[in-house]
Design a protein around this motif. Structure first.
Motif, mmCIF file in Angstrom:
data_model
loop_
_atom_site.group_PDB
_atom_site.id
_atom_site.type_symbol
_atom_site.label_atom_id
_atom_site.label_comp_id
_atom_site.label_asym_id
_atom_site.label_seq_id
_atom_site.Cartn_x
_atom_site.Cartn_y
_atom_site.Cartn_z
ATOM 1 N N CYS A 178 0.857 -1.190 0.000
ATOM 2 C CA CYS A 178 0.000 0.000 0.000
ATOM 3 C C CYS A 178 0.886 1.231 0.000
ATOM 4 O O CYS A 178 1.991 1.199 0.547
ATOM 5 C CB CYS A 178 -0.891 0.033 1.239
ATOM 6 S SG CYS A 178 -2.227 -1.161 1.137
ATOM 7 N N CYS A 191 -4.226 3.036 5.747
ATOM 8 C CA CYS A 191 -5.443 3.744 6.168
ATOM 9 C C CYS A 191 -5.646 3.462 7.669
ATOM 10 O O CYS A 191 -5.298 2.373 8.134
ATOM 11 C CB CYS A 191 -6.648 3.238 5.387
ATOM 12 S SG CYS A 191 -6.425 3.356 3.604
ATOM 13 N N TYR A 195 -7.996 2.615 9.600
ATOM 14 C CA TYR A 195 -8.891 1.571 10.105
ATOM 15 C C TYR A 195 -8.447 0.172 9.699
ATOM 16 O O TYR A 195 -9.026 -0.824 10.116
ATOM 17 C CB TYR A 195 -10.308 1.801 9.564
ATOM 18 C CG TYR A 195 -10.342 1.843 8.040
ATOM 19 C CD1 TYR A 195 -10.034 3.015 7.364
ATOM 20 C CD2 TYR A 195 -10.643 0.718 7.296
ATOM 21 C CE1 TYR A 195 -10.028 3.064 5.981
ATOM 22 C CE2 TYR A 195 -10.640 0.758 5.912
ATOM 23 C CZ TYR A 195 -10.335 1.937 5.265
ATOM 24 O OH TYR A 195 -10.327 1.971 3.888
ATOM 25 N N CYS A 196 -7.396 0.086 8.859
ATOM 26 C CA CYS A 196 -7.122 -1.162 8.156
ATOM 27 C C CYS A 196 -6.304 -2.155 8.965
ATOM 28 O O CYS A 196 -5.250 -1.821 9.495
ATOM 29 C CB CYS A 196 -6.371 -0.842 6.873
ATOM 30 S SG CYS A 196 -5.953 -2.319 5.948
ATOM 31 N N GLY A 199 -4.229 -5.163 0.696
ATOM 32 C CA GLY A 199 -3.253 -4.404 -0.048
ATOM 33 C C GLY A 199 -3.863 -3.633 -1.240
ATOM 34 O O GLY A 199 -5.056 -3.401 -1.302
#
Ligand code: SF4
Length: 380
Positions: free
Chosen positions: A14, A18, A20-21, A61
């Motif tokens: 990535c 992010c 929340y990930c 990803g």
């Protein structure tokens, strides 16, 4: 033996995480070339049987960070080693912040025939909060480009239930989505996972999440709103414009059919054994280079685990659990085995029998976790 299998390829890269990930991915992209080589080797090593493949899914990803020529190479390797169906569904997840029209055109040419676009929201504040690398405008543009590039099977991912979300605000996202008329929509309820930056914020009291009642209201609102626009709510988070636009790949998971998982952290399942690869790109590459399979562990599923899995996955779906299939697989009647739990569900109108199937109602799906827990206490 089931002769129709699926392939999942995990792309663990990535641009930026992010908040929340909790999927496995890393941000240094310099390992992509060695990852691709290792992936090819893993596919070649594990593909002895020339199984028939009906769906291929590049997930992450951020698969759209891979050069198109590498995606082509991987598809060729799969084509050489497996018997790929002529009507195979080949999905690739794309992040709107990483691609352009030219990329999409080339993607189409090498055989990707379904796009899953990680839009998440059409609201820039919400995107910023989530830590996404793209704007709403970029997402809209990419959806348009996807059509121009000739994709006729497009799915959009959206997230709802972030801390400051109101019903009106979420409906704005849904309205924008239906105006674009994608073939498929995945609407995921935000879960705040421990260990993620969002989980940390929660721990420090910096955010107040929506309560479960508010989440349930958003869930039901989503289903009712999308059904007005002819989207079929075929799985708890998934909606399609007619059953022909359902995700064939994900439907296979919910049907509990076997799949190969290639790449770091990918899981595989062959109806008896589940195995999973190392959740580290470095270990994955090192194992492959030393001639070892990059498997971290395997698990032989017990009869009880299989029963639990079937209940858990099928209750997420529109059709629900097939009672005859249950009887054939486990030599027991679902109704007799779980009479007390089922009576409870039926008394509260949370589920219903339809022909030879048992499914949860929309209200029932808002209680999915506690219903699963009740089955789990009885089975495990
Ligand atoms: S782009 Fe997707 S996989 Fe990557 S960090 Fe964000 S949510 Fe996770």
């Amino acid at each position: 033996m089931c002769d129709q299998k699926s392939i999942y390829i995990h792309v663990p890269f990535c641009v930026k995480k992010c908040i929340y990930c909790d999927f496995y991915s890393e941000t240094p992209l310099s390992l992509i070339p060695s990852y691709i080589k290792s992936l090819q080797k893993e596919i070649e090593t594990r593909s002895g049987s020339r199984d028939k493949i009906s769906t291929i899914y590049f997930g992450g990803g951020t698969p759209s960070l891979l050069p198109v020529k590498d995606i082509e190479t991987l598809l060729q390797t799969i084509g050489d080693k497996f018997s790929v169906s002529r009507d195979v569904e080949v999905t690739l997840e794309v992040n709107p912040g990483t691609i352009d029209l030219n990329f999409l055109r080339r993607l189409k040419k090498v055989g990707i025939n379904r796009l899953s676009i990680g839009v998440q929201s059409f609201n820039d504040d919400k995107l910023k909060f989530l830590g996404r690398i793209h704007t709403a405008g970029q997402a809209v543009k990419i959806i348009d480009h996807a059509g121009k590039a000739g994709f006729d099977n497009i799915s959009i991912d959206l997230i709802y239930g972030i801390p400051f979300e109101t019903e009106t605000r979420w409906l704005e996202d849904l309205k924008q989505a239906v105006m674009i008329t994608p073939h498929h929509l995945s609407c995921y309820m935000l879960t705040i996972e421990p260990g993620t930056p969002l989980g940390e914020k929660l721990k420090k009291g910096l955010i107040s999440p929506l309560d479960s009642m508010a989440m349930s209201r958003l869930f039901k609102k989503t289903s009712r709103f999308l059904s007005k626009f002819k989207y079929e709510h075929y799985e708890i988070s998934n909606f399609s414009r007619g059953s022909q636009n359902r995700s064939k790949h994900n439907s296979k998971y919910w049907d509990i059919t076997p799949y190969y998982g290639f790449g770091p952290a990918a899981h595989s399942y062959d109806t008896k054994i589940r195995s999973w690869n190392h959740q580290s790109i470095e270990t994955y590459i090192k194992d492959i280079e030393s001639g070892r399979l990059p498997v971290e562990d395997t698990e032989i599923l017990t009869r009880e685990q299989k029963m639990m899995e079937m209940i858990m996955l099928r209750l997420r779906t529109l059709e629900g659990l097939d009672l005859e299939k249950f009887q054939i697989l486990f030599h027991r009647s679902f109704q007799n085995e779980f009479r007390e739990i089922l009576d409870n569900i039926l008394d509260q109108s949370l589920g219903r029998f339809m022909g030879h199937e048992f499914a949860l109602t929309l209200e029932g799906k808002t209680h999915l976790n506690s219903i699963i827990e009740a089955f789990s206490q009885k089975i495990l």
